[in-house]
Design a protein around this motif. Structure first.
Motif, PDB file in Angstrom:
ATOM      1  N   GLN A 518       9.498  -5.350 -19.137  1.00 47.59           N
ATOM      2  CA  GLN A 518       9.259  -4.098 -19.791  1.00 47.59           C
ATOM      3  C   GLN A 518       7.874  -3.477 -19.303  1.00 47.59           C
ATOM      4  N   ARG A 519       6.974  -4.544 -19.438  1.00 45.29           N
ATOM      5  CA  ARG A 519       5.648  -4.044 -19.187  1.00 45.29           C
ATOM      6  C   ARG A 519       5.627  -3.462 -17.467  1.00 45.29           C
ATOM      7  N   ARG A 520       6.191  -4.320 -17.038  1.00 51.90           N
ATOM      8  CA  ARG A 520       6.148  -3.857 -15.375  1.00 51.90           C
ATOM      9  C   ARG A 520       6.762  -2.765 -15.179  1.00 51.90           C
ATOM     10  N   ALA A 521       7.874  -2.489 -15.840  1.00 49.14           N
ATOM     11  CA  ALA A 521       8.446  -1.038 -15.639  1.00 49.14           C
ATOM     12  C   ALA A 521       7.538   0.145 -16.154  1.00 49.14           C
ATOM     13  N   VAL A 522       7.015  -0.186 -17.275  1.00 54.26           N
ATOM     14  CA  VAL A 522       5.973   0.700 -17.836  1.00 54.26           C
ATOM     15  C   VAL A 522       4.826   1.264 -17.046  1.00 54.26           C
ATOM     16  N   VAL A 523       4.286   0.053 -16.489  1.00 53.45           N
ATOM     17  CA  VAL A 523       2.943   0.363 -15.803  1.00 53.45           C
ATOM     18  C   VAL A 523       3.340   0.701 -14.445  1.00 53.45           C
ATOM     19  N   ALA A 524       4.400   0.346 -13.712  1.00 52.80           N
ATOM     20  CA  ALA A 524       4.817   0.776 -12.366  1.00 52.80           C
ATOM     21  C   ALA A 524       3.535   0.767 -11.540  1.00 52.80           C
ATOM     22  N   PRO A 525       3.191  -0.720 -11.317  1.00 48.85           N
ATOM     23  CA  PRO A 525       1.986  -0.937 -10.451  1.00 48.85           C
ATOM     24  C   PRO A 525       2.207  -0.253  -9.011  1.00 48.85           C
ATOM     25  N   GLY A 526       3.467  -0.306  -8.763  1.00 51.05           N
ATOM     26  CA  GLY A 526       3.636   0.112  -7.151  1.00 51.05           C
ATOM     27  C   GLY A 526       3.492   1.500  -6.788  1.00 51.05           C
ATOM     28  N   SER A 527       3.599   2.480  -7.721  1.00 54.00           N
ATOM     29  CA  SER A 527       3.171   3.843  -7.758  1.00 54.00           C
ATOM     30  C   SER A 527       1.964   3.963  -7.501  1.00 54.00           C
ATOM     31  N   LEU A 528       0.923   3.103  -8.107  1.00 49.52           N
ATOM     32  CA  LEU A 528      -0.631   3.268  -7.948  1.00 49.52           C
ATOM     33  C   LEU A 528      -1.060   2.799  -6.644  1.00 49.52           C
ATOM     34  N   ARG A 529      -0.402   1.794  -5.924  1.00 50.29           N
ATOM     35  CA  ARG A 529      -0.428   1.426  -4.532  1.00 50.29           C
ATOM     36  C   ARG A 529      -0.014   2.194  -3.532  1.00 50.29           C
ATOM     37  N   GLU A 530       0.936   3.004  -3.927  1.00 43.47           N
ATOM     38  CA  GLU A 530       1.723   4.237  -3.087  1.00 43.47           C
ATOM     39  C   GLU A 530       0.791   5.381  -2.940  1.00 43.47           C
ATOM     40  N   LEU A 531       0.059   5.912  -4.146  1.00 42.17           N
ATOM     41  CA  LEU A 531      -0.921   6.732  -4.390  1.00 42.17           C
ATOM     42  C   LEU A 531      -2.208   6.335  -3.582  1.00 42.17           C
ATOM     43  N   LEU A 532      -2.696   5.156  -3.547  1.00 40.10           N
ATOM     44  CA  LEU A 532      -3.876   4.562  -2.817  1.00 40.10           C
ATOM     45  C   LEU A 532      -3.687   4.969  -1.271  1.00 40.10           C
ATOM     46  N   VAL A 533      -2.367   4.622  -0.792  1.00 41.81           N
ATOM     47  CA  VAL A 533      -2.289   4.447   0.512  1.00 41.81           C
ATOM     48  C   VAL A 533      -2.249   6.233   0.878  1.00 41.81           C
ATOM     49  N   ALA A 534      -1.569   6.677   0.314  1.00 40.30           N
ATOM     50  CA  ALA A 534      -1.530   8.234   0.458  1.00 40.30           C
ATOM     51  C   ALA A 534      -2.750   9.041   0.361  1.00 40.30           C
ATOM     52  N   ALA A 535      -3.622   8.663  -0.422  1.00 41.16           N
ATOM     53  CA  ALA A 535      -4.938   9.166  -0.587  1.00 41.16           C
ATOM     54  C   ALA A 535      -5.634   8.824   0.567  1.00 41.16           C
ATOM     55  N   ALA A 536      -5.770   7.818   0.921  1.00 36.19           N
ATOM     56  CA  ALA A 536      -6.348   7.031   2.317  1.00 36.19           C
ATOM     57  C   ALA A 536      -6.075   7.864   3.488  1.00 36.19           C
ATOM     58  N   HIS A 537      -4.619   7.778   3.726  1.00 36.50           N
ATOM     59  CA  HIS A 537      -4.104   8.677   4.691  1.00 36.50           C
ATOM     60  C   HIS A 537      -4.820  10.151   4.889  1.00 36.50           C
ATOM     61  N   ARG A 538      -4.670  10.674   3.511  1.00 34.17           N
ATOM     62  CA  ARG A 538      -5.021  12.077   3.364  1.00 34.17           C
ATOM     63  C   ARG A 538      -6.706  12.237   3.599  1.00 34.17           C
ATOM     64  N   ASP A 539      -7.621  11.313   3.353  1.00 35.62           N
ATOM     65  CA  ASP A 539      -8.981  11.379   3.507  1.00 35.62           C
ATOM     66  C   ASP A 539      -9.276  10.562   4.833  1.00 35.62           C
ATOM     67  N   GLY A 540      -8.336  10.147   5.617  1.00 37.72           N
ATOM     68  CA  GLY A 540      -8.816   9.530   7.012  1.00 37.72           C
ATOM     69  C   GLY A 540      -9.653   8.169   6.785  1.00 37.72           C
ATOM     70  N   VAL A 541      -9.094   7.587   5.603  1.00 37.02           N
ATOM     71  CA  VAL A 541      -9.666   6.162   5.200  1.00 37.02           C
ATOM     72  C   VAL A 541      -8.797   5.125   5.663  1.00 37.02           C
ATOM     73  N   GLU A 542      -9.242   4.107   6.523  1.00 37.62           N
ATOM     74  CA  GLU A 542      -8.690   2.845   6.860  1.00 37.62           C
ATOM     75  C   GLU A 542      -7.919   2.061   5.812  1.00 37.62           C
ATOM     76  N   VAL A 543      -6.615   1.726   5.829  1.00 36.74           N
ATOM     77  CA  VAL A 543      -6.044   0.926   4.903  1.00 36.74           C
ATOM     78  C   VAL A 543      -5.511  -0.403   5.519  1.00 36.74           C
ATOM     79  N   VAL A 544      -5.932  -1.521   4.966  1.00 38.25           N
ATOM     80  CA  VAL A 544      -5.769  -2.649   5.512  1.00 38.25           C
ATOM     81  C   VAL A 544      -4.862  -3.488   4.523  1.00 38.25           C
ATOM     82  N   THR A 545      -3.697  -4.017   4.971  1.00 37.48           N
ATOM     83  CA  THR A 545      -2.788  -4.717   4.005  1.00 37.48           C
ATOM     84  C   THR A 545      -2.859  -6.248   4.467  1.00 37.48           C
TER      85      THR A 545
END
Length: 606
Positions: A518-545
């Protein structure tokens, strides 16, 4: 070239015109046609593969293994007796062994398919060529001969192909994934694409705002220069932002049709942005529908300077932090400063190099309030459902509303667990009432009258909480990316963790597993990672996985990776040097080490 989107809310009192309803229905019908065509292709492919003896034998073994899983699951379900208690012993072991056999059978089938692919490749190419021809035929059916706008057609087909890529990737990982049909509920998305001819005017916001401009027949979006917009007060921005967007909406009997959509603008695109498309999205909140318009534009970032900021590693998590929920831990390769207005969301330790991304407790509390309202709806529905069951027992048999050749049995209604099923029955019986059903229809009407306001409060509370969560994550992602020269994330698969927890592959008690889920569903950490990657691509910042394997069990100070987790007083114990350390700090340090390839980074021992 960065891609940005500006979203504008549509006034909630705007009545959806019939042409909008028609276009949404056509888009849904197109999607269902694409699903039908894809399912037919998969059935044909199964027939092709079944012609290969080795593949046919592997498929037969897989079918037998799946039957064994179904039988074992039924035994476990009978032992649970409708409860959620954990079943152990031989039945659980049999189920685990059957599931293991299914995974092995799938691997064998994939291996046999890989070996036989050169033989059947010509047939497969022919099948895909036929699918492409089917898509062209659908364009003629829906756009050339029909009223669906061509841009919406392209968007639906593109989304379908993207979905198929995700399904293919999941199947390659051995996970079950299939297309699903869905009924039309009045929601969907209409798209307008702005195509620029050679030598044509640029698709700038000023050009799109011109009601007499080149693109007036496709899209007109009022626009104010961002510098002038920034000088307005908040009240003035709200007044200036109440505008009407004019967008193309297909055709009717060969004549083009446009929509006049009242919206509220909150920010403006840069003067040099290039608008490529706009989307009108209709979604459903309880029994009501809401709409919004998204304008997608490209912004030239060629002149942007490469950031000299530090490496910032962000590791996902979903643990309880008292007054908040911890979404992720972050670590920077050198100290950074977090803006004061974001300190509630992004905490920073005294060293300036570590911290956490947090979700205020008010968000999960609002989600829990919505869940409480939903539980009350379920309880009220049960009383009405019992009345319907009693009426059917006394007055049955009654023809089934969805199939007059079938009978609506009381046992079937007794299994309904969702208020939506009862609402559907109320709608059907109101239109075509059975004999002597006035009393039960009145009961359903009273229940529906009381249920709708609660349903609206539930869905609006949940939607408001989830939107606030996403807004906080957007701010956190944009701020961290703005400070970073490189962003480091892990490849943690949240669906795999959820599936493992559902299977009971962890040693946690079932009640603890449910709270964590339930906590994982409420927090939805995957959406934070998705937004981090999207913001990095938008600003031209390199992303390393980097790999998520062994992050918490690797002690950065000595570099040893423990084979098992040993926790003492809340701290991880290294099996190599025997020192205790904070596993969350250690994980982010290991991420930076893996991203840079340098020697292990020391972290503070506990």
């Amino acid at each position: 070239m960065a891609v940005v989107a500006v979203t504008m809310g549509v006034h909630y009192r705007w009545e959806f015109p019939p042409m909008l309803q028609s276009q949404l229905r056509l888009a849904h019908q197109l999607r269902e046609e694409l699903v039908t065509a894809q399912l037919e292709v998969e059935e044909t492919l199964r027939g092709v593969w079944s012609q290969v003896p080795q593949v046919a034998a592997a498929e037969e073994a897989l079918a037998l293994a799946q039957q064994e899983v179904s039988a074992a699951e039924q035994v476990v379900a009978d032992l649970r007796g409708g409860t959620r208690r954990r079943v152990t012993g031989p039945p659980a072991a049999r189920l685990a062994q059957a599931r293991r056999a299914v995974r092995e059978a799938r691997v064998r089938r994939r291996s046999e398919i890989s070996l036989a692919r050169p033989v059947v490749d010509p047939q497969i190419r022919q099948i895909h060529e036929q699918l492409y021809a089917r898509h062209k035929q659908l364009y003629k059916q829906f756009c050339t001969d029909g009223d669906l706008f061509w841009a919406t057609f392209n968007e639906v087909v593109a989304n379908h192909k993207s979905t198929m890529k995700k399904i293919t990737a999941q199947r390659k990982q051995g996970r079950s994934a299939n297309l699903k049909r869905r009924r039309f509920d009045g929601t969907g998305t209409l798209t307008v694409q702005l195509q620029r001819e050679a030598g044509g005017p640029a698709r700038t916001p000023a050009a799109i705002a011109d009601p007499d401009g080149r693109y007036r027949n496709l899209l007109v979006v009022p626009w104010t220069d961002p510098h002038e917009w920034a000088g307005l007060t908040r009240a003035e921005q709200r007044r200036r932002g109440r505008v009407t967007v004019r967008m193309r909406c297909g055709q009717h009997q060969g004549h083009p049709v446009w929509l006049q959509v009242p919206v509220q603008q909150h920010r403006m695109l840069a003067a040099g942005a290039e608008i490529v498309l706009a989307r009108l999205t209709v979604s459903r909140v309880s029994d009501q529908r809401r709409a919004q318009i998204s304008v997608v534009a490209r912004i030239d970032d060629a002149a942007a300077e490469v950031s000299a900021g530090p490496d910032v590693a962000v590791r996902l998590g979903w643990r309880d932090g008292g007054e908040h929920l911890i979404v992720a831990d972050w670590r920077s390769s050198r100290p950074i400063s977090i803006a004061a207005h974001l300190r509630e969301v992004i905490s920073v330790d005294p060293d300036g190099m570590t911290g956490q991304v947090r979700l205020p407790r008010s968000v999960p509390d609002q989600v829990a309030h919505a869940a409480t309202l939903g539980a009350g709806r379920i309880e009220a529905m049960r009383h009405t459902r019992a009345a319907v069951v009693d009426w059917l027992t006394e007055h049955g048999p009654v023809p089934h509303p969805s199939d007059p050749n079938q009978v609506l049995a009381p046992t079937e209604v007794a299994r309904w667990a969702s208020p939506a099923r009862l609402a559907w029955l109320h709608q059907q019986w109101t239109q075509q009432p059975p004999d002597d059903a006035s009393d039960i229809i009145a009961t359903l009407e009273q229940w529906r009258h009381n249920d709708i306001p609660v349903w609206r409060r539930q869905e609006h509370a949940r939607t408001k909480a989830l939107r606030r969560r996403r807004d906080l994550y957007r701010q956190a992602a944009a701020h961290l990316v703005g400070l970073a020269g490189r962003v480091v994330v892990d490849d943690l698969s949240l669906p795999d963790i959820a599936a493992a927890a559902a299977r009971g592959d962890t040693a946690l008690h079932p009640q603890v597993r449910r709270r964590v889920a339930q906590r994982r569903a409420v927090v939805a950490p995957g959406s934070l990672r998705e937004l981090l990657v999207a913001a990095a691509h938008r600003d031209g910042v390199e992303v390393v996985t980097v790999s998520a394997s062994g992050l918490a069990t690797t002690h950065p100070q000595c570099g040893h990776t423990s084979s098992t987790r040993t926790v003492l007083d809340g701290a991880m114990v290294c099996q190599g040097c025997g020192h205790r350390y904070d596993q969350h700090r250690a994980a982010t340090a290991t991420m930076l080490t893996r991203a840079s390839g340098d020697a292990p980074t020391a972290v503070r021992d506990v």
